[in-house]
Design an enzyme around this catalytic site. Structure first.
Site, PDB file in Angstrom:
ATOM      1  CE1 TYR A 177       0.753  -0.418   4.552  1.00  0.00           C
ATOM      2  CE2 TYR A 177       0.250   1.918   4.255  1.00  0.00           C
ATOM      3  CZ  TYR A 177       0.782   0.890   5.018  1.00  0.00           C
ATOM      4  OH  TYR A 177       1.344   1.169   6.235  1.00  0.00           O
ATOM      5  CB  CYS A 178       1.591   3.850  -1.787  1.00  0.00           C
ATOM      6  SG  CYS A 178       0.393   3.777  -3.132  1.00  0.00           S
ATOM      7  NE  ARG A 179       3.293  10.147  -0.525  1.00  0.00           N
ATOM      8  CZ  ARG A 179       4.177  10.942  -1.112  1.00  0.00           C
ATOM      9  NH1 ARG A 179       3.925  11.432  -2.314  1.00  0.00           N
ATOM     10  NH2 ARG A 179       5.307  11.236  -0.512  1.00  0.00           N
TER      11      ARG A 179
END
Lengths: 219, 219
Positions: A177-179
């Site tokens: 996952y990221c932003r």
DNA sequence: ATAATCCTCCAAATACTTATGGAATATCGT
DNA sequence: ACGATATTCCATAAGTATTTGGAGGATTAT
């Protein structure tokens, strides 16, 4: 003052909120700050804009009530005023990609085909974590991981992933996952993992949504 | 093209949506069109702006995907593309009044103290209508009533109310509604009715929300 | 005090937006 | 084809936003 003038004043105030969101740098700053508070030159450096301009645009957002500041010694930390700001900016981005064909195309060009990466819903991931059936990887920069992350997630910043593949298991499902929905880091990470024989999937949305929904977090 | 450039292009597209909402006339046009489709000079006249400017701003909204058009003979009718546009604009206005003190003040100056008018929720009003315990008055301009209104509502446009008080009963509760939360017509109507000895309340929100929620309508 | 660090303010150049009146275009009824 | 009506396009003038480099302020550590 006439009713007509009062009406115009009210719509001018509404338009101020629109104006705050009418600039690409400002929207990018909100997205970075959605990950956690940051100082001004930290933001300027990580977004690649000049310090004076970054400061000016942060002030615009602050005057629109979207950001707050906190002084710590010589540094000033900006943060998003409220989670309603994040929801609102997410709805702006969703609206843009749904109604503007050029925006939809820009998103596709930047992110590639995200559906091929089999996005996992937040609830589903929470269950997988509870059952210990997944390794969660946070591919955001280290500062953002430090400011808060999904409970149990490993930090392997996007630009270090290729060099650190040995730390990850081949037998288990990996979710990166990221932003958020329009961030390229996790999609790229999943593609790299898959190309190296891992079983990897994407988390639909990112840290800000996980955090706003009250799911398990750590920092 | 580099990732950096693609990212900038994406955020520029997001900002286009913000820019569409960065002007008071454009926001006012969306609010009027939220009542139903209208032709260009009809809009220009009823908002009090020059025709060429109104046309230009409608085009901006159309290019942002927020409005659609339909030609009928020599006239061109603009309408809101989708109810998600209305929700989004409502959330912009709510955000502005919640985070900008000047916007909150402008709303108060324009609308007065709305809570004193005891706003009735949509669900509650639907029940009162079903039980026949209320007279509902639509105080919007006649064209907007004609384009669609709450089932069973009487049309008494705001500027005719003072002259038509005799048409309303003193024994029954009267609920007035207009364009929505930031429209002044129903609050003024309720105040006028109360000053003349009627038992009157306001509908919280207005026609667009009633319609979007699938409650009983007529036209 | 002084220097170092970090941020904000300022002036100036450039680019974009808004608003206007008038010319051009499209459609309809005759 | 012609005039009437409705809308868009265009040129222009005024206003606003963006970006930059450098000066000026705060705060901290020495």
């Amino acid at each position: 003052m006439s009713d007509r003038e009062r009406k115009l004043l009210l719509y001018e105030q509404f338009a101020r909120m629109g104006k705050a969101l009418a600039n690409p740098l400002r929207l990018e700053l909100i997205d970075v700050l959605a990950q956690g508070e940051r100082s001004v030159d930290d933001l300027a450096t990580s977004c690649g804009w000049k310090l004076s301009n970054t400061s000016a645009q942060l002030k615009v957002l602050q005057h629109a009530g979207l950001l707050r500041t906190r002084r710590d010694g010589v540094k000033i930390f900006y943060r998003v005023a409220d989670t309603s700001v994040l929801e609102f900016v997410e709805s702006l981005k969703a609206m843009a990609t749904e109604t503007l064909p050029d925006a939809e195309k820009a998103a596709r060009d930047y992110l590639g085909d995200v559906s091929a990466l089999q996005p996992v819903g937040r609830g589903d991931l929470a269950e997988l974590i509870a059952r210990g059936e997944v390794v969660v990887v946070d591919v955001r920069p280290a500062e953002e991981y430090a400011a808060g992350h999904i409970a149990g997630a490993l930090s392997i910043p996007h630009d270090q992933l290729a060099a650190r593949l040995a730390e990850l298991p081949k037998e288990s499902l990996i979710v990166a996952y990221c932003r958020g929905r329009f961030c390229v880091m996790a999609p790229e990470a999943v593609r790299l993992l898959r190309a190296n024989g891992f079983e990897a999937r994407l988390l639909a949305d990112g840290w800000p949504q996980w955090h706003a929904e009250g799911l398990p977090v750590a920092s």
